[in-house]
Write an enzyme that holds these catalytic residues in place. Structure first.
Site, mmCIF file in Angstrom:
data_model
loop_
_atom_site.group_PDB
_atom_site.id
_atom_site.type_symbol
_atom_site.label_atom_id
_atom_site.label_comp_id
_atom_site.label_asym_id
_atom_site.label_seq_id
_atom_site.Cartn_x
_atom_site.Cartn_y
_atom_site.Cartn_z
ATOM 1 N N GLY A 31 0.807 -1.221 0.000
ATOM 2 C CA GLY A 31 0.000 0.000 0.000
ATOM 3 C C GLY A 31 0.836 1.265 0.000
ATOM 4 O O GLY A 31 2.024 1.246 -0.309
ATOM 5 N N LEU A 33 0.365 3.624 -2.126
ATOM 6 C CA LEU A 33 0.703 3.442 -3.541
ATOM 7 C C LEU A 33 1.251 4.713 -4.184
ATOM 8 O O LEU A 33 0.827 5.814 -3.874
ATOM 9 C CB LEU A 33 -0.534 2.963 -4.310
ATOM 10 C CG LEU A 33 -1.165 1.658 -3.802
ATOM 11 C CD1 LEU A 33 -2.369 1.291 -4.643
ATOM 12 C CD2 LEU A 33 -0.147 0.516 -3.792
ATOM 13 N N HIS A 37 4.187 1.566 -8.039
ATOM 14 C CA HIS A 37 3.183 0.499 -7.931
ATOM 15 C C HIS A 37 2.235 0.530 -9.138
ATOM 16 O O HIS A 37 1.871 -0.507 -9.691
ATOM 17 C CB HIS A 37 2.326 0.690 -6.677
ATOM 18 C CG HIS A 37 3.086 0.614 -5.382
ATOM 19 N ND1 HIS A 37 3.244 1.693 -4.553
ATOM 20 C CD2 HIS A 37 3.715 -0.417 -4.771
ATOM 21 C CE1 HIS A 37 3.930 1.328 -3.482
ATOM 22 N NE2 HIS A 37 4.234 0.051 -3.592
ATOM 23 N N ASP A 152 13.317 -3.804 -5.964
ATOM 24 C CA ASP A 152 13.674 -4.779 -4.924
ATOM 25 C C ASP A 152 14.274 -6.000 -5.625
ATOM 26 O O ASP A 152 13.669 -7.076 -5.669
ATOM 27 C CB ASP A 152 12.423 -5.129 -4.118
ATOM 28 C CG ASP A 152 11.864 -3.898 -3.417
ATOM 29 O OD1 ASP A 152 12.419 -3.506 -2.394
ATOM 30 O OD2 ASP A 152 10.903 -3.301 -3.939
ATOM 31 N N VAL A 178 10.638 3.036 -11.267
ATOM 32 C CA VAL A 178 10.082 4.372 -11.541
ATOM 33 C C VAL A 178 10.743 5.337 -10.548
ATOM 34 O O VAL A 178 10.850 5.034 -9.358
ATOM 35 C CB VAL A 178 8.544 4.377 -11.387
ATOM 36 C CG1 VAL A 178 7.984 5.772 -11.606
ATOM 37 C CG2 VAL A 178 7.920 3.396 -12.379
ATOM 38 N N SER A 187 9.494 5.283 -3.464
ATOM 39 C CA SER A 187 9.295 4.339 -2.378
ATOM 40 C C SER A 187 8.315 4.955 -1.392
ATOM 41 O O SER A 187 8.314 6.175 -1.190
ATOM 42 C CB SER A 187 10.631 4.082 -1.662
ATOM 43 O OG SER A 187 10.406 3.482 -0.412
ATOM 44 N N SER A 188 7.495 4.109 -0.785
ATOM 45 C CA SER A 188 6.558 4.613 0.232
ATOM 46 C C SER A 188 7.335 5.247 1.382
ATOM 47 O O SER A 188 6.832 6.127 2.075
ATOM 48 C CB SER A 188 5.699 3.463 0.757
ATOM 49 O OG SER A 188 5.126 2.760 -0.328
ATOM 50 N N ARG A 189 8.572 4.791 1.589
ATOM 51 C CA ARG A 189 9.381 5.318 2.700
ATOM 52 C C ARG A 189 9.934 6.717 2.419
ATOM 53 O O ARG A 189 10.391 7.396 3.339
ATOM 54 C CB ARG A 189 10.519 4.360 3.042
ATOM 55 C CG ARG A 189 10.032 3.074 3.691
ATOM 56 C CD ARG A 189 11.188 2.261 4.252
ATOM 57 N NE ARG A 189 10.706 1.100 4.977
ATOM 58 C CZ ARG A 189 10.476 -0.086 4.422
ATOM 59 N NH1 ARG A 189 10.674 -0.257 3.137
ATOM 60 N NH2 ARG A 189 10.056 -1.103 5.155
HETATM 61 P P1 AMP Z 1 6.013 -2.487 -1.657
HETATM 62 O O1 AMP Z 1 4.645 -1.903 -1.510
HETATM 63 O O2 AMP Z 1 7.107 -1.553 -1.286
HETATM 64 O O3 AMP Z 1 6.122 -3.836 -0.993
HETATM 65 O O4 AMP Z 1 6.206 -2.739 -3.206
HETATM 66 C C1 AMP Z 1 5.309 -3.523 -3.948
HETATM 67 C C2 AMP Z 1 5.890 -3.790 -5.303
HETATM 68 O O5 AMP Z 1 6.109 -2.551 -5.981
HETATM 69 C C3 AMP Z 1 7.264 -4.503 -5.245
HETATM 70 O O6 AMP Z 1 7.332 -5.468 -6.272
HETATM 71 C C4 AMP Z 1 8.222 -3.379 -5.473
HETATM 72 O O7 AMP Z 1 9.454 -3.780 -6.029
HETATM 73 C C5 AMP Z 1 7.430 -2.506 -6.452
HETATM 74 N N1 AMP Z 1 7.955 -1.144 -6.434
HETATM 75 C C6 AMP Z 1 8.184 -0.369 -5.338
HETATM 76 N N2 AMP Z 1 8.734 0.796 -5.688
HETATM 77 C C7 AMP Z 1 8.867 0.768 -7.038
HETATM 78 C C8 AMP Z 1 9.384 1.682 -8.007
HETATM 79 N N3 AMP Z 1 9.891 2.861 -7.650
HETATM 80 N N4 AMP Z 1 9.360 1.332 -9.309
HETATM 81 C C9 AMP Z 1 8.841 0.113 -9.680
HETATM 82 N N5 AMP Z 1 8.345 -0.784 -8.826
HETATM 83 C C10 AMP Z 1 8.360 -0.473 -7.515
#
Ligand code: AMP
Length: 282
Positions: A31, A33, A37, A152, A178, A187-189
């Site tokens: 989430g 997002l 995502h 990741d 992206v 990143s969500s962080r």
């Molecule tokens: P997360 O919500 O952080 O667990 O990410 C969910 C999915 O989105 C994972 O497969 C991540 O690798 C992908 N994801 C996260 N950030 C990015 C990004 N900046 N570009 C592409 N995919 C991403």
């Protein structure tokens, strides 16, 4: 978009869709997002008849309880974004739905050295948690395609190993990173960085781009040394690792000719926020 919280309802709907010939894509997320995502959702929409997104902040993959507690949960906003992206189904389970025996009853997988290398070394148990949650989602949704972000990279490798070990027919599709306008991987962080820290964090991607643009001009150890110095010059940055790996086997390489494809992976803490990034060289 349909929103389901129960695994059984989710399974029934996907089975029905598949019985009518639909190809199913799954995008697992935690989430909060962002465009990263949504690029996965877009890829799944292009290649499947039915796209499922899951939002579940998985407690078993966090190393620090504080990180888990602070993880953003803007669910209403996420639902709006998924509707705009025309996602077909959102699976939004609670903890008991996924861990019916509790979060201490985890399955063990044979993920090999990947589990203890780089991210695995810095975050003991992290990949065991990731493997547990994705295994459970795959059993519920049984997607034809699983969409994962290159961001990741080691997680993609771990999940490739899981799929192989558990003989899932699902195929992994890895989607490009992206980035924000200054190069910082979304990143969500990133939300936890101040405006200035976020600006400075662009230096991580700049370093990776510097490597990509210069790697033929230097020996690997020399370029690694220069790159580490660049990261260390970012204000408040603390480098965890910057490693050159065989992009297939995900083992450390020490010269340019020892692998067909090379990926440079890095983890850097800016203040209290740990950021991951990587780049494929060839
Ligand atoms: P997360 O919500 O952080 O667990 O990410 C969910 C999915 O989105 C994972 O497969 C991540 O690798 C992908 N994801 C996260 N950030 C990015 C990004 N900046 N570009 C592409 N995919 C991403």
């Amino acid at each position: 978009m349909i929103v389901l919280k129960k695994s059984s309802e989710c399974l029934d709907l996907v089975v029905l869709k598949k019985s009518k010939g639909s190809i199913v894509g799954l995008v697992p997320t935690m989430g909060a997002l962002h465009a990263g995502h949504l690029s996965l959702i877009k890829a799944s929409k292009q290649e499947n008849d039915f796209t499922v997104c899951s939002i579940f902040v998985n407690p078993t993959q966090f190393n620090e309880i504080e990180d888990f507690i602070q993880y953003p949960k803007p669910t209403e906003n996420d639902i709006g974004l998924l509707e705009q992206a025309e996602c077909d189904l959102l699976f939004l389970p609670n903890e008991n739905e996924i861990y019916d025996k509790g979060i201490n009853e985890l399955d063990t997988y044979h993920l090999g050295y990947l589990e203890h290398y780089l991210e695995g070394a810095s975050r003991p148990g992290h990949f065991k948690g990731v493997a547990n949650v994705v295994d459970r989602f795959l059993k519920i949704i049984k997607p034809d395609h699983l969409y994962l972000g290159q961001k990741d990279y080691q997680q993609v490798k771990v999940l490739q190993a899981l799929l192989l070990q558990k003989k899932f027919a699902t195929k992994i599709v890895m989607c490009p990173i992206v980035r924000e306008s200054n190069g910082l991987a979304m990143s969500s962080r990133n939300e936890r960085l101040t405006e200035q820290q976020r600006k400075n964090a662009g230096g991580i991607a700049e370093t990776l781009f510097f490597i990509r643009d210069n790697y033929r001009n230097y020996g690997l150890p020399e370029l690694q040394k220069k790159s580490i110095a660049r990261i260390n010059s970012i204000p408040e940055a603390k480098l965890d690792y910057l490693e050159f790996c065989d992009a297939d086997a995900f083992t450390t390489v020490s010269d340019w000719n020892s692998a067909k494809h090379i990926v440079v992976v890095t983890a850097v803490k800016i203040a209290a926020v740990r950021l991951l990034d990587n780049i494929l060289l060839h």
